[in-house]
Each structure stands twice: as structure tokens, then as C-alpha cells.
Design a protein around this motif. Structure first.
Motif, PDB file in Angstrom:
ATOM      1  N   ARG A 522      17.489   2.096  -7.619  1.00  0.00           N
ATOM      2  CA  ARG A 522      16.332   2.666  -8.290  1.00  0.00           C
ATOM      3  C   ARG A 522      15.140   2.582  -7.336  1.00  0.00           C
ATOM      4  O   ARG A 522      15.136   1.769  -6.405  1.00  0.00           O
ATOM      5  N   GLU A 523      14.139   3.409  -7.574  1.00  0.00           N
ATOM      6  CA  GLU A 523      13.018   3.497  -6.669  1.00  0.00           C
ATOM      7  C   GLU A 523      11.699   3.491  -7.428  1.00  0.00           C
ATOM      8  O   GLU A 523      11.656   3.750  -8.625  1.00  0.00           O
ATOM      9  N   ARG A 524      10.670   3.171  -6.734  1.00  0.00           N
ATOM     10  CA  ARG A 524       9.309   3.411  -7.178  1.00  0.00           C
ATOM     11  C   ARG A 524       8.518   3.846  -5.943  1.00  0.00           C
ATOM     12  O   ARG A 524       8.964   3.644  -4.819  1.00  0.00           O
ATOM     13  N   TYR A 525       7.375   4.443  -6.142  1.00  0.00           N
ATOM     14  CA  TYR A 525       6.640   4.953  -5.003  1.00  0.00           C
ATOM     15  C   TYR A 525       5.209   4.417  -5.011  1.00  0.00           C
ATOM     16  O   TYR A 525       4.696   3.942  -6.027  1.00  0.00           O
ATOM     17  N   VAL A 526       4.566   4.499  -3.855  1.00  0.00           N
ATOM     18  CA  VAL A 526       3.206   3.974  -3.684  1.00  0.00           C
ATOM     19  C   VAL A 526       2.209   4.985  -4.226  1.00  0.00           C
ATOM     20  O   VAL A 526       2.154   6.126  -3.765  1.00  0.00           O
ATOM     21  N   LYS A 527       1.452   4.570  -5.234  1.00  0.00           N
ATOM     22  CA  LYS A 527       0.424   5.437  -5.805  1.00  0.00           C
ATOM     23  C   LYS A 527      -0.907   5.281  -5.066  1.00  0.00           C
ATOM     24  O   LYS A 527      -1.706   6.208  -4.993  1.00  0.00           O
ATOM     25  N   GLN A 528      -1.158   4.078  -4.532  1.00  0.00           N
ATOM     26  CA  GLN A 528      -2.414   3.845  -3.808  1.00  0.00           C
ATOM     27  C   GLN A 528      -2.167   2.819  -2.718  1.00  0.00           C
ATOM     28  O   GLN A 528      -1.619   1.744  -2.978  1.00  0.00           O
ATOM     29  N   PHE A 529      -2.585   3.140  -1.493  1.00  0.00           N
ATOM     30  CA  PHE A 529      -2.436   2.210  -0.378  1.00  0.00           C
ATOM     31  C   PHE A 529      -3.616   1.227  -0.363  1.00  0.00           C
ATOM     32  O   PHE A 529      -4.682   1.505  -0.930  1.00  0.00           O
ATOM     33  N   PRO A 530      -3.479   0.071   0.298  1.00  0.00           N
ATOM     34  CA  PRO A 530      -4.575  -0.915   0.363  1.00  0.00           C
ATOM     35  C   PRO A 530      -5.825  -0.313   0.994  1.00  0.00           C
ATOM     36  O   PRO A 530      -5.748   0.572   1.852  1.00  0.00           O
ATOM     37  N   ASP A 531      -6.986  -0.833   0.551  1.00  0.00           N
ATOM     38  CA  ASP A 531      -8.257  -0.327   1.062  1.00  0.00           C
ATOM     39  C   ASP A 531      -8.428  -0.583   2.546  1.00  0.00           C
ATOM     40  O   ASP A 531      -9.125   0.161   3.243  1.00  0.00           O
TER      41      ASP A 531
END
Length: 806
Positions: A522-531
Motif C-alpha cells: 500500500r502507498e501514501r504520497y507527500v502532500k506537503q514537503f518540509p518548509d
């Protein structure tokens, strides 16, 4: 009531209880010239309702799901129910267009289908109506009703009930169901929600895809080889994002799904939409397109919705086809009562993506220039279409999709639950969240949570405590005084906006094998990268073992070696690549091959630079590298940036696979047999020779040539008066020759150490005319110890038959 009216009423009652009485009533009540179906028994059923006794709440007609409208061509389950302790002995069920009197055939809407022939049957003198098979006590009956085609307007389904000696008719109320045609989604554009969603919390759904595109249901030109559904791709999304819709032009992602069955570009487009997408919906391809559900479970996936992303869309390709798909577009799962839809069931007909102009399943690749708009297929598109109907009837659905709500999270706005199932589900959820501390145990408040045991982004634990102040009843044990929960180190939480923001986990993929031990992921994806610009260290993929039917043998499925990996989908940074292999031989028992035929994995290209790479637009795709079968095509672009700005890492050439129709296979014939003997003993005759078809032509290959040839023969001139005697003499010689040959064979069969059974009868001729083949066998009955294998074996004879011209 007049005597005639009383007679009609009594005869109608008898009609419910006796088919013979029904037929008698149908054909003796009026003059014979008006006793036809147009103004016959059907219309009398409806007119008899004028003298009805009003029904009551003991009986009810129900359409499954209680829909307010019907989808043209869709099928619904219709039930007539008697509430306990009531029952009924007979019934009539009929469906009429609104305002129709029932005097004409076109007054009747849709078609009923019998489920149980022991319970229900069509009326003898009124074929559109359904009645009981036997007049016995019952509390319910069920039939299927298929809605009429588009443009039929509103429909009324009516039931009449026979209970003891009382007939209940009802034009309004519980024995009548009125439904109007659902507003079409097949207009110029797909309908969009008019109102913003007002629901609270989130809801989780399971979507299940039932494909019924099969040779039995859609027999015309059905592709027996390589028929399949492509991988399903879709998303739950906001109103500002359109995956696909009628009247619009297909995106590059939709085009790749429609023409090649590849979901890679479509998934890339979805993930680029960021906050407009909540969940990516994915299901694997299905080879072949249809199998019974006891052999292969229908594919399903889970997804979530919230107030801003409450629409669901998906699509999948019929393969092979030019660019035909099915799917749902912008299905709104938010209700106007600020709740979440419980269940959606929709039959699907194919639609055209507008990128290819083919008209049959296996039409050659013909790009549509300029690209056309997405539209539903109809039965009048083209005479060669597999869905063509000269009368313009509705296309039989090729699939059905079911979307079911399986959970709700967070505080809900709608205080009144949708139905009893929701009440039970909500109570169960509340019970899980309640504190199960007994009243006899007195505790202090919980302490604050401790620091996480992990200082990194690996999983750790944190703890809180409370004190047991008093135990009022020693016989009742008190729960623990410590509580633990998983955690990660500082800065690693999904909720911390200054670090990685990840999506929810996408549902587990199916097991990699259909039998034995495999893997699933199963997967999930990055919605927001670190500032701070750093990369996310949180895992975006999980894999675990799965076991399916440990006793089966997956080795019976033969597959080719994996092909080469495709180029990475990204020119810089993270991307995706895939590779494929083919099934060479499915399992002999007819089960599904459990081996994977498609693999997708992540790939990382060099970091994206900020150099302003100036590039020309992509050129058009080249022609496919082959004229049939699998090939590849390319496109290029040029670099316009000055060299002084630095090296540009952008891709200048792209290669992708292309599939053209199967390569033609020519007919293969056997060698000619020897010429037969002349069919006459004197005078003019003819002799023949034959051959058989070893392999029929396929995919437009050379057709099979003749299988029989004749030529004239002349033995000697017949003398007058001697023709008949010569013919008899020739036949007698042939019979003696055959007996002698058979006798020699039987004698020979005994002497090399074998005892043989007699010759079998000749088989039926393989052709009725034009030259066929017959066979007969002599098998070994007993083999002696002194027998040699080379001489003691079964024997076969072949002869020509039905040599007359067709």
C-alpha cells in the motif's frame, strides 16, 4: 353495481385464480374484432380498477433502494410484500407510462423478468403483466424490472392483490410506485453539483466493480483473445478538479487509459492536483474481462471523502477497443441533509474518449484529428459497431459499480441517522469510544503524555499515568493505571505543518499471487514537503506477506520473462516506471493466473535544476514501429536555451509502447491425398482428391482455398448392353477385394502376438458436401508376451466421403 359490472368483477377474480378463466374472460367479454392485444385483456385489467376496493397498509409494492427516479436501461428488483399476519393468494404487476390507458403496446414501460418460475409467470393474455404461477398463500414475490430507454418520461408500476375473496387495487399509495427518468448524464456536459457540501467529519467508502462484458451478454464480434478490463484509476476530489466528463476533451492521462489501458499518466495528473484530491483510487487490471465471482472476486478499493472533496470519479478501458471506457464522473457522495450517501449502485455503458475513430473492438489505430469530445456510445453509431441496433434500443450495460459507505469519522452534522444500519453503526462507534472504567473505581486525572521513546522518525511509544484513589467493590477489578500509544520523534508527526504532510494510506493492493504465499503493498504520497526544503524521511510504501489458498499450485501458470523497464515518467526528481510480461499458458483448471503481469516502481532522476531550460513543444508522435502487434513510437523536442546558462537535463526524446491489431495469420492446409479411383468402370467418369484445413485464417489473413479437386477420367468405351453388366461386375470385384483385404488384416492381426478387436464403425463425415473425411479404428484387445511394440498397436483407416459438389 350493474349485472355486467358484477360479472366482470367476478370473472376478474377468477382470472387471478385460474388461467383458463382468465383466457375465457379475455375473449368473451367483448366482440371478437376487439379482442386483440391492443384493446384486450391488458386494458380490461386497468379498467376493472375503476370498481376497486381501496387497498390498505397490509400490502406494499417496493422497488429496491426506493429510488425517486430510474436510470434508462437499468434493472431494479421489484417486491410485493404483505405485512404479518396478512397474506395473499394472487397478484397482478404491470408498468405503464404516465397518463397511458394501456390500450396500446407502447403504453407499457420497460420489461419484467421472472426470478422464480414456481412463484411467478407472465399473463397468458397480457404478456407485459406478471401474475402468480399457482394460487397459494404467500407473503411476498420478487421480479426484476428493466427500465425503458431514454426519453420515456415518468413510469407507474402498479400491483393488484387477491386476498381471500377481496381484490385490492390502488392507483395511489402503497401498491403504486411512480418513478421519473433520471436526468441524463449523457448530455453536452456532465452534470455538476449545484450546492456546496455541508456535511461534517469524513466518510470512508468501498467501491466495487462488477464487469459483465462477456460473450454471452454481448455476443456480436466479442474478442475471444486478450479481452480484459484495464487497471482502474480514479480519485475522490473537489469540484474544482474534473477527472473526465461528457462534452469535454480527454486529457493525456485519459487518452492513455482509453487507448493503451495505461493508468500511469492518469495517476500522475491526479497526484499533481494536490489539495483538490483526498484519495487516489486504484484497482488492478482483469484478464480475462469476465469470470464467475466464485472464481475471481470482483475488484474493490477503499477511499475517503470530506466536505471539500466529496466527489468520486474513476475510469477503466474495455480491451481491446479503439478508445472505449466505462466509469463514473463527479459522483457526489454528500447529501443535501448534510450527511453522507449510504449506497450508490449504477449500471455502466461504454463511452468514447474521442481520440480514435475506430468503430469495432479490433479496429486499426486511426487517430481522431482534431480530437473529438467525450460522449457515450449509442446503438446507432455505426452498423459495424458491436453495440449496433437498427431500432436504436438502449445498450446493455457492460458493468455495474457499487459504492458503499463503510465508516464515518468525526462529529457528524446530521443528527438524525440515515437508516437503522447507521443507528447501529453509530452506537457501535460510541461504545468503542466510551470510557469502560467501572463506577466502583475512583481514579485521578490522567497525567500529561510523556516524551516519545524514539528521538527519530522511527516508531516509538509514549506513556501517561493515573492513580487509583479508591476501589469501592473488591469483586469488580479496576482497569490499568498506565496507557501507551505509538509515536514518533519531534518533527515527524503527520500533523506538523512545518514537516512532511502525508496522505492517508491507500488500500492494500491485491495479493501478488492467486494461490500460495505472495505479497501485497500500500502507498501514501507527500502532500506537503518540509518548509526547510529537506526531503521527507517518512515511509510512503508498506509491504507485507499475504496467503491465498495454500493448497493450490501457482506453478501451473506459465508467464514470459519480464520486459525492460520503461523510461522514468519524470525528467528530474521522483517519478514512476513500469514493466510488463505476458501470460503464456493459463492454469489447466481454468483458474486465474496469479502471477503479476505489470510492475510499477518509483524512480529518481537527477535533482531538478533551476536553469531556465527553453524547449520547443513536443513533436507529434511518430507512426508505430510495426504494422501489426506490439511496437513503439517516439517524439522529440529541441533545446532553445543558450549553452552559457549551463547544462539542461530535460528529456529531449520520449519513447512509448503502441499496440496495433494482431498480425494476420494465413490459412494452413494439409497435403493433397492421392487421386481416388475412377467412379465409372467404363465410359466417362471422374476422380477426386481432398485435403483438410489445419489452421483457419485469423485477423484478416489469407482465407482457406478449396479442399477438394476433381478431374475427368475415361477407362474404356462402354459397349451397348454391357454397361450395366460391367458396372455390376466392377462392384462385385471391389466387394471381394475389400473382403479379402479385411480378412488379411484380421489374420495378420492375430499372428504378430496380438489379438485385435473388430474394426469400429465409420465416423460421421466431416462435411455434408464438397469432400469430407471418415475414420475407423481397430484397437488392441490382448497383447501376448512375445508381441513386439512396433507391430502390436492400434490401427486407423481414413476414406473420403460426401464428394458431391455443394
Amino acid at each position: 353495481m350493474t349485472p355486467a359490472g358484477l360479472r366482470s368483477r367476478l370473472m376478474l377474480l377468477l382470472c387471478f385464480l385460474s388461467t383458463a378463466a382468465c383466457n375465457m374472460f379475455a375473449f368473451t367479454d367483448e366482440p371478437s374484432e376487439r379482442a386483440g392485444r391492443g384493446d384486450g385483456y391488458c386494458s380490461r385489467i386497468l379498467r376493472a380498477q375503476g370498481n376497486r376496493k381501496e387497498g390498505n397498509s397490509e400490502f406494499r409494492l417496493r422497488v429496491e433502494g426506493d429510488p425517486e427516479s430510474y436510470q434508462p436501461g437499468s434493472t431494479y428488483r421489484v417486491t410485493v410484500i404483505a405485512s404479518s399476519p396478512a397474506y395473499f393468494r394472487g397478484f397482478t404487476l404491470i408498468a405503464l407510462r404516465e397518463g397511458a390507458e394501456g390500450d396500446r403496446d407502447k403504453d407499457y414501460a420497460g420489461n419484467f423478468q421472472i426470478i422464480d418460475e414456481e412463484e411467478t409467470q407472465f399473463m397468458t393474455s397480457c404478456p407485459p403483466a406478471v401474475t402468480e404461477s399457482t394460487p397459494r398463500r404467500r407473503t411476498s414475490i420478487q421480479v426484476f424490472w428493466t427500465a425503458p430507454p431514454s426519453g420515456s418520461g415518468c413510469v407507474t408500476i402498479k400491483a393488484s392483490i387477491v386476498q381471500k375473496r377481496i381484490i385490492h387495487f390502488q392507483d395511489e399509495g402503497l401498491l403504486t410506485k411512480r418513478m421519473c427518468e433520471k436526468e441524463s448524464l449523457y448530455g453536452d456536459v456532465t452534470d455538476k453539483p449545484l450546492l456546496d457540501c455541508c456535511a461534517c467529519g469524513t466518510a470512508k467508502y468501498r467501491v466495487t466493480f462488477f464487469g459483465n462484458w462477456s460473450e454471452k451478454i454481448h455476443p456480436k464480434d466479442y474478442p475471444r483473445r486478450a479481452n480484459h478490463w484495464s487497471a482502474i484509476i480514479g480519485a475522490s476530489h473537489s469540484k474544482s478538479y474534473v477527472v473526465w466528463e461528457y462534452g469535454s476533451v480527454s486529457s493525456d492521462g485519459v487518452k492513455q487509459v482509453a487507448e493503451l489501458g495505461s493508468p500511469v499518466k492518469m495517476e500522475e495528473e491526479i497526484r499533481q492536483k494536490g489539495d483538490d484530491v483526498l484519495t487516489v483510487i486504484k484497482m488492478k487490471a482483469q484478464w480475462p474481462a469476465w469470470q464467475p465471482h466464485n472464481v475471481r472476486a470482483a475488484p474493490s478499493a477503499e477511499f475517503s471523502v470530506d466536505r471539500s472533496r466529496h466527489l468520486m470519479s474513476f475510469l477503466t478501458m474495455l480491451g481491446p477497443s479503439p478508445d472505449w471506457n466505462v466509469g463514473m464522473s463527479a459522483e457526489d457522495l454528500c447529501t443535501k441533509e448534510c450527511g453522507w450517501v449510504q449506497k450508490v449502485v449504477q449500471d455502466l455503458i461504454p463511452w468514447d474518449a474521442g481520440t480514435d475513430s475506430g468503430v469495432t473492438y479490433e479496429s486499426p489505430n486511426k487517430p481522431m484529428v482534431p480530437q473529438d469530445k467525450i460522449r457515450p456510445l449509442t446503438s446507432l453509431d455505426h452498423p459495424q459497431s458491436p453495440f449496433y441496433d437498427p431500432e436504436g434500443g438502449a445498450i446493455t450495460p457492460v458493468a455495474r459499480v457499487m459504492v458503499e459507505r463503510i465508516a464515518r469519522k468525526g462529529e457528524q452534522c446530521n443528527i438524525v441517522p440515515d437508516n437503522v444500519d447507521d443507528i447501529v453503526a453509530d452506537i457501535g462507534q460510541e461504545e468503542k469510544e466510551e470510557d469502560d472504567t467501572p463506577e466502583t473505581c475512583i481514579y485521578s486525572n490522567w497525567s500529561p503524555w510523556s516524551a516519545c521513546s524514539s528521538a527519530t522518525c522511527e516508531k516509538g511509544k509514549r506513556m501517561r499515568q493515573r492513580m487509583l484513589k479508591a476501589q469501592l467493590d473488591l469483586s469488580v477489578p479496576c482497569p490499568h493505571t498506565q496507557d501507551f500509544e505509538p509515536c514518533m520523534g519531534p518533527g515527524c508527526s503527520d500533523e506538523d505543518a512545518s514537516t512532511c504532510m502525508l496522505s492517508e494510506w491507500i488500500t492494500w493492493s491485491p495479493c501478488s499471487l492467486s494461490c500460495g504465499t505472495g505479497t501485497r503493498s500500500r502507498e501514501r504520497y507527500v502532500k506537503q514537503f518540509p518548509d526547510n526544503g529537506s526531503i521527507c524521511t517518512l515511509s510512503t510504501e508498506e509491504t507485507e506477506d499475504c496467503v491465498v489458498n495454500e493448497e493450490c499450485s501457482p506453478s501451473s501458470c506459465l508467464v514470459t520473462e519480464w520486459g525492460e523497464w520503461d523510461v522514468c515518467s519524470a525528467t528530474c526528481g521522483p517519478g514512476m516506471k513500469r514493466r510488463e510480461r505476458m501470460v503464456k499458458m493459463p492454469p489447466a483448471d481454468g483458474s486465474i493466473c496469479g502471477a503479476e503481469v505489470l510492475e510499477v516502481e518509483k524512480c529518481m532522476m537527477p535533482e531538478c535544476h533551476t536553469i531556465p531550460c527553453m524547449l520547443t513543444p513536443w513533436s507529434d508522435w511518430s507512426d508505430c514501429s510495426v504494422t501489426c502487434g506490439k511496437g513503439s513510437r517516439t517524439r522529440q523536442r529541441m533545446l532553445k536555451s543558450p549553452v552559457e546558462l549551463g547544462e539542461c537535463t530535460e528529456e529531449l526524446e520520449q519513447v512509448e509502447k503502441c499496440m496495433l491489431p494482431e498480425c494476420p495469420i494465413d490459412c494452413v492446409m494439409s497435403e493433397w491425398t492421392e487421386w481416388s479411383e475412377c467412379n465409372k468402370s467404363c465410359g466417362k467418369g471422374h476422380t477426386i482428391r481432398t485435403r483438410i484445413v489445419n489452421l483457419e485464417s485469423q485477423f484478416g489473413g489469407d482465407t482457406c482455398p478449396e479442399t477438394i479437386q476433381r478431374k475427368k477420367c475415361k477407362i474404356r468405351k462402354c459397349h451397348r448392353g454391357q454397361a450395366n453388366s460391367d458396372e455390376k461386375k466392377r462392384r462385385k470385384e471391389q466387394r471381394e477385394k475389400r473382403r479379402s483385404k479385411q480378412g488379411r488384416a484380421e489374420v495378420a492381426s492375430e499372428h504378430p502376438g496380438c489379438k485385435m478387436r473388430p474394426w469400429s464403425n465409420w465416423t460421421d463425415c466431416t462435411k455434408r458436401c464438397g469432400g469430407g473425411i471418415q475414420e475407423r479404428l481397430m484397437t488392441v484387445k490382448q497383447r501376448f508376451k512375445t508381441a513386439q511394440l512396433s507391430s502390436c498397436k492400434d490401427r486407423k483407416e481414413i476414406r473420403a466421403c460426401n464428394v458431391q459438389p455443394c
